[in-house]
Write an enzyme that holds these catalytic residues in place. Structure first.
Site, mmCIF file in Angstrom:
data_model
loop_
_atom_site.group_PDB
_atom_site.id
_atom_site.type_symbol
_atom_site.label_atom_id
_atom_site.label_comp_id
_atom_site.label_asym_id
_atom_site.label_seq_id
_atom_site.Cartn_x
_atom_site.Cartn_y
_atom_site.Cartn_z
ATOM 1 N N ARG A 55 0.768 -1.210 0.183
ATOM 2 C CA ARG A 55 -0.193 0.013 -0.276
ATOM 3 C C ARG A 55 0.710 1.025 0.483
ATOM 4 N NH1 ARG A 55 -1.177 1.910 4.719
ATOM 5 N NH2 ARG A 55 -2.330 -0.373 5.429
ATOM 6 N N TYR A 108 -14.008 20.125 -13.944
ATOM 7 C CA TYR A 108 -13.577 18.811 -14.103
ATOM 8 C C TYR A 108 -15.304 17.780 -12.882
ATOM 9 C CZ TYR A 108 -14.569 13.813 -13.855
ATOM 10 O OH TYR A 108 -15.055 12.035 -14.010
ATOM 11 N N ASP A 179 -4.724 20.700 -13.700
ATOM 12 C CA ASP A 179 -5.200 18.829 -14.121
ATOM 13 C C ASP A 179 -4.676 18.908 -15.276
ATOM 14 O OD1 ASP A 179 -6.542 17.309 -15.035
ATOM 15 O OD2 ASP A 179 -8.267 16.973 -13.653
ATOM 16 N N LYS A 204 -7.845 8.264 -19.322
ATOM 17 C CA LYS A 204 -8.034 9.379 -20.167
ATOM 18 C C LYS A 204 -7.022 9.037 -21.574
ATOM 19 C CE LYS A 204 -11.665 10.446 -18.359
ATOM 20 N NZ LYS A 204 -11.651 11.875 -16.426
#
Ligand SMILES: *Cc1c(COP(=O)(O)O)cnc(C)c1O
Length: 387
Positions: A55, A108, A179, A204
């Protein structure tokens, strides 16, 4: 970094192919292996950088993280996340309690929802700005803690004056995040423009085949990288080894795919602007587009997303007319998301959470890498069938 790439010397097309390869040795694999380990042999004190639990860190991520860092020109290894939103959440965690976040009113929509959630729970104050209005954004930066910029914005494609905004933020001690999902590192490199951090929805263009959901954060700053990596380890929004391996495979062809998709988008935008059944087109490549001059100055492409508003037929609301165009398309697939090899279309306001200032009939076209004439023929017949 492994492999023989040098971000200072090699161009993005070369870095995309070579960065993050295993060291060259007789009999070594060309590609990094998929490694599956939740834990690593470890006892006593853990020196910095040593793997001990999956993790916190795993070698399954490193090749992709190195390759993306090379493409963005980041001095620190990238930090991959289980989604773009977990990457966004990690940067928002940098805002101190009661702090101020500045973000575009057309950011977004899920990023906006997260910011609004922070505001509702009185964890932070959120200032929504028109990111294209430089003076308004600079005014909003006074007393702010973090700017989460997006340019071009998803979905309406506003283009920010990133160099000016990032410099103004720096003067005011505001941490800056860009972003860069829409532009990709091939369209612009925000760290070189002065950003502290870059976030990506790797789902994307970078992965590019609509088959994984992943995110990433990039930075030059070792202390920020440590905090973001710490957030990932604490909150556990981690990526699976196979998804990261697929994302790296996708990244290898990003320059080719993005170049083709952008060229298709430029051509389709130009034709759509002259179409009799079209009420409006947004694409920064169009000389009349509000973002055109800025995109030309600061980006190396205009991106591969187009905003389209069909002309409403008699007796139909604009939203219904746009839905009818989507229903008439045969090659373009109605679906959310963007950046895959296949062309997608979505009427954004079908999502109740999309900003109310996005027009009801606004169609977001994610232009893929198909033959542009086939894409055009399908758009043309769908638009004409509404006459
Ligand atoms: C899709 C998207 C995100 C969120 O990424 P996920 O991978 O879907 O979690 C964030 N920012 C932008 C601009 C996006 O398009």
């Amino acid at each position: 970094m492994t492999g023989a790439t040098d971000p200072q010397q090699h161009s993005p097309a070369t870095l995309a192919v070579h960065a993050g390869r295993p060291a060259r040795a007789q009999g070594a694999g060309i590609n990094p292996p998929i490694t599956l380990n939740s834990t690593f042999v470890s006892q006593g004190e853990i020196p910095p950088g040593e793997l001990f639990y999956g993790r916190a860190d795993t070698d399954a991520w490193h090749a992709f993280e190195d390759a993306l860092a090379a493409l963005e020109g980041a001095r620190q290894r990238g930090i991959v996340f289980g989604s773009g939103m977990s990457a966004v959440a990690s940067v928002l965690s940098l805002v101190p309690p009661g702090g101020v976040v500045v973000l575009p009113r057309h950011a977004y929509h899920t990023s906006k929802l997260v910011a609004q959630d922070l505001a509702e729970r009185q964890r932070a104050t959120v200032r929504e700005v028109d990111i294209a209005d430089t003076a308004a954004v600079v005014a909003a930066l006074d007393g702010a803690d973090l700017l989460l910029a997006e340019s071009p914005t998803n979905p309406v494609l506003e283009v920010a004056d990133l160099p000016a905004l990032l410099a103004a933020a720096r003067d005011r001690g505001v941490v800056t995040v860009v972003d860069n999902t829409f532009a990709t590192p091939l369209g612009q490199r925000p760290l070189a423009l002065g950003a502290d951090l870059v976030v990506h929805s790797v789902s994307k263009y970078i992965a590019g085949h609509s088959d994984v959901v992943l995110g990433a954060v990039l930075t030059d700053d070792a202390a920020l990288a440590e905090r973001i990596r710490g957030h990932r380890a604490l909150h556990g929004a981690i990526a699976g080894p196979f998804e990261v391996w697929l994302a790296l495979r996708g990244l290898r062809t990003l320059p080719l795919r993005y170049e083709r998709a952008c060229a298709n988008a430029d051509e389709l935008a130009r034709r759509l602007a002259d179409h009799p059944a079209v009420a409006g087109v947004r694409h920064p490549s169009l000389p009349g587009d509000p973002g055109h001059e800025r995109a030309r100055a600061q980006m190396s492409t205009y991106g591969a997303v187009i905003g389209l508003r069909p002309a409403a037929g008699a007796g139909r609301s604009p939203g219904e007319a746009a839905d009818a165009v989507v229903a008439a398309l045969r090659l373009w697939t109605p679906a959310t998301s963007l950046g895959g090899v296949e062309s997608l279309v979505e009427r954004r306001r079908r999502l109740g959470s999309e900003s109310a200032t996005v027009p009801e009939d606004f169609l977001r076209l994610s232009v893929g890498i198909e033959d542009v004439e086939d894409l055009w023929a399908d758009l043309d017949q769908a638009l004409r069938s509404q006459g």
